[in-house]
Design a protein around this motif. Sequence first.
Motif, mmCIF file in Angstrom:
data_model
loop_
_atom_site.group_PDB
_atom_site.id
_atom_site.type_symbol
_atom_site.label_atom_id
_atom_site.label_comp_id
_atom_site.label_asym_id
_atom_site.label_seq_id
_atom_site.Cartn_x
_atom_site.Cartn_y
_atom_site.Cartn_z
ATOM 1 N N ILE A 1 25.901 0.166 37.475
ATOM 2 C CA ILE A 1 26.598 0.794 38.381
ATOM 3 C C ILE A 1 26.646 -0.138 39.526
ATOM 4 O O ILE A 1 27.838 -0.493 39.966
ATOM 5 C CB ILE A 1 26.152 2.207 38.660
ATOM 6 C CG1 ILE A 1 26.439 3.097 37.520
ATOM 7 C CG2 ILE A 1 26.759 2.818 40.002
ATOM 8 C CD1 ILE A 1 25.967 4.652 37.903
ATOM 9 N N ALA A 2 25.461 -0.645 40.102
ATOM 10 C CA ALA A 2 25.492 -1.575 40.857
ATOM 11 C C ALA A 2 26.216 -2.845 41.048
ATOM 12 O O ALA A 2 27.059 -3.320 41.845
ATOM 13 C CB ALA A 2 24.020 -1.930 41.386
ATOM 14 N N ALA A 3 26.108 -3.421 39.732
ATOM 15 C CA ALA A 3 26.960 -4.689 39.355
ATOM 16 C C ALA A 3 28.339 -4.325 39.328
ATOM 17 O O ALA A 3 29.107 -5.233 39.807
ATOM 18 C CB ALA A 3 26.362 -5.154 37.952
ATOM 19 N N GLY A 4 28.796 -3.124 38.901
ATOM 20 C CA GLY A 4 30.252 -2.842 39.046
ATOM 21 C C GLY A 4 30.963 -2.815 40.250
ATOM 22 O O GLY A 4 31.844 -3.068 40.647
ATOM 23 N N VAL A 5 29.969 -2.248 41.224
ATOM 24 C CA VAL A 5 30.395 -1.871 42.449
ATOM 25 C C VAL A 5 30.236 -3.181 43.392
ATOM 26 O O VAL A 5 31.433 -3.604 43.862
ATOM 27 C CB VAL A 5 29.405 -1.149 43.294
ATOM 28 C CG1 VAL A 5 29.733 -0.863 44.857
ATOM 29 C CG2 VAL A 5 29.512 0.578 42.854
ATOM 30 N N PHE A 6 29.508 -4.193 43.009
ATOM 31 C CA PHE A 6 29.546 -5.529 43.414
ATOM 32 C C PHE A 6 30.576 -6.249 43.064
ATOM 33 O O PHE A 6 31.265 -6.829 44.068
ATOM 34 C CB PHE A 6 28.238 -6.198 43.174
ATOM 35 C CG PHE A 6 28.105 -7.581 43.678
ATOM 36 C CD1 PHE A 6 27.600 -7.825 44.831
ATOM 37 C CD2 PHE A 6 28.441 -8.494 42.859
ATOM 38 C CE1 PHE A 6 27.576 -9.244 45.362
ATOM 39 C CE2 PHE A 6 28.417 -10.109 43.164
ATOM 40 C CZ PHE A 6 28.143 -10.100 44.509
ATOM 41 N N ILE B 1 33.853 -4.996 44.896
ATOM 42 C CA ILE B 1 33.968 -5.278 46.207
ATOM 43 C C ILE B 1 34.250 -6.989 46.594
ATOM 44 O O ILE B 1 34.893 -7.309 47.258
ATOM 45 C CB ILE B 1 32.690 -5.110 47.174
ATOM 46 C CG1 ILE B 1 32.537 -3.480 47.290
ATOM 47 C CG2 ILE B 1 32.747 -5.531 48.561
ATOM 48 C CD1 ILE B 1 31.303 -2.804 47.566
ATOM 49 N N TYR B 2 33.601 -7.759 45.667
ATOM 50 C CA TYR B 2 33.290 -9.140 46.367
ATOM 51 C C TYR B 2 34.201 -10.144 45.022
ATOM 52 O O TYR B 2 34.497 -11.130 45.357
ATOM 53 C CB TYR B 2 31.973 -9.729 46.345
ATOM 54 C CG TYR B 2 31.256 -9.308 47.195
ATOM 55 C CD1 TYR B 2 31.489 -9.813 48.432
ATOM 56 C CD2 TYR B 2 30.177 -8.117 47.087
ATOM 57 C CE1 TYR B 2 30.573 -9.175 49.620
ATOM 58 C CE2 TYR B 2 29.590 -7.548 48.197
ATOM 59 C CZ TYR B 2 29.903 -7.837 49.459
ATOM 60 O OH TYR B 2 28.995 -7.476 50.417
ATOM 61 N N LYS C 1 34.089 -14.199 50.403
ATOM 62 C CA LYS C 1 32.993 -13.397 51.077
ATOM 63 C C LYS C 1 31.775 -14.005 50.495
ATOM 64 O O LYS C 1 30.703 -13.569 50.808
ATOM 65 C CB LYS C 1 33.165 -12.214 50.727
ATOM 66 C CG LYS C 1 34.460 -11.364 51.502
ATOM 67 C CD LYS C 1 34.253 -9.698 51.083
ATOM 68 C CE LYS C 1 35.835 -9.393 51.547
ATOM 69 N NZ LYS C 1 35.847 -7.850 51.364
ATOM 70 N N ILE C 2 31.878 -15.126 49.730
ATOM 71 C CA ILE C 2 30.528 -15.621 48.952
ATOM 72 C C ILE C 2 30.459 -16.815 49.315
ATOM 73 O O ILE C 2 31.390 -17.835 49.193
ATOM 74 C CB ILE C 2 30.555 -15.577 47.726
ATOM 75 C CG1 ILE C 2 30.408 -13.973 47.346
ATOM 76 C CG2 ILE C 2 29.106 -16.162 46.966
ATOM 77 C CD1 ILE C 2 30.856 -13.676 45.811
ATOM 78 N N LYS D 1 25.055 -16.758 48.857
ATOM 79 C CA LYS D 1 24.817 -16.098 50.344
ATOM 80 C C LYS D 1 25.974 -15.244 50.663
ATOM 81 O O LYS D 1 27.014 -15.744 50.447
ATOM 82 C CB LYS D 1 24.794 -17.507 51.439
ATOM 83 C CG LYS D 1 24.551 -16.544 52.794
ATOM 84 C CD LYS D 1 24.313 -17.830 53.969
ATOM 85 C CE LYS D 1 24.379 -17.041 55.156
ATOM 86 N NZ LYS D 1 24.612 -18.012 56.285
ATOM 87 N N ILE D 2 25.672 -14.092 50.706
ATOM 88 C CA ILE D 2 26.540 -12.855 50.954
ATOM 89 C C ILE D 2 25.938 -12.247 52.222
ATOM 90 O O ILE D 2 25.207 -11.447 52.333
ATOM 91 C CB ILE D 2 26.405 -11.797 49.655
ATOM 92 C CG1 ILE D 2 26.986 -12.631 48.446
ATOM 93 C CG2 ILE D 2 27.488 -10.913 50.001
ATOM 94 C CD1 ILE D 2 26.649 -11.598 47.394
ATOM 95 N N GLY D 3 26.876 -12.570 53.457
ATOM 96 C CA GLY D 3 26.272 -11.926 54.701
ATOM 97 C C GLY D 3 25.096 -12.591 55.194
ATOM 98 O O GLY D 3 24.866 -14.010 54.989
ATOM 99 N N GLY D 4 23.958 -11.839 55.205
ATOM 100 C CA GLY D 4 22.711 -12.446 55.634
ATOM 101 C C GLY D 4 21.828 -12.447 54.563
ATOM 102 O O GLY D 4 20.519 -12.542 54.410
#
Length: 260
Positions: free
Chosen positions: A83-88, A91-92, A133-134, A208-211
């Motif tokens: 689920i986390a990989a799908g959301v990532f 988004i990105y 964004k990456i 690097k994604i944000g911080g």
Amino acid sequence: MAEQVYASAKPNHNPPQALNGGGGGGQPSFPPTKGQTYGATLPAYRPQPRKPPPRRRRRRGCCCSCCLWITLIVVALVFLAAIAAGVFYLIYHPRRPTFEVGGLRLAAFNVSAAGHITSRLDLNVTARNPNSKIAYLYDAASVSVFSGGVDIGDGSFPAFVQNGKNTTLLATTLSAGAQTLDSTAASDLRKKTSLPLEIDVDTKVGVKIGGLKTKRMGIHVRCVGIDVGVPKGKAAAPVASPNADCKVKLRIKIWKWTIS
């Protein structure tokens, strides 16, 4: 007349004693047997308490329950990771970096009679980051150029940081190492007027994604389909702009194994 004798009608209060001390009308008394005498000395039989059987079923049940819970936890973790990989990804939209050979010039190339190679190559490689964004964090990269399996030049690219939607031009000069060829391979290279080349680039890159910064992973870039002319005499070799096909592969190391 003869006299008749009549028994006395008076009862006898002292009847004769029976033998062996038995009472009148009762069973005669006998001395106890050997079995009776031995049995009289034994303690009363007391049944021993039964030992409880070993609790094998309970232990087996506990093991089955533990395995079931572990399996459920692993499945739940895999499900959450998916689920986390799908959301990532939604988004990105992460994409791999791309590389292409911008220019290549074989400035010097010579194979001696003893089989030693002397060469100098000027190489330009363009690296692009298609993500917005990456950012990519590159370590120093090693570069090798081969022709028919023969290493004709080695060099390196410096480390650099590539932000989103960025294009970076990398330039280096490669030269042949201390390599000695056999007579057949050396003779074949002397006869060629152009060389088919393959370029290998090996480095490590972090994301690097944000911080947030990830651990660096190895990548391998291989570019094929390149032909460059061999310089003759003092004439300068032309700069080639080959339409090379470059492929990028991740190298993930798990303990002692490397997966590409």
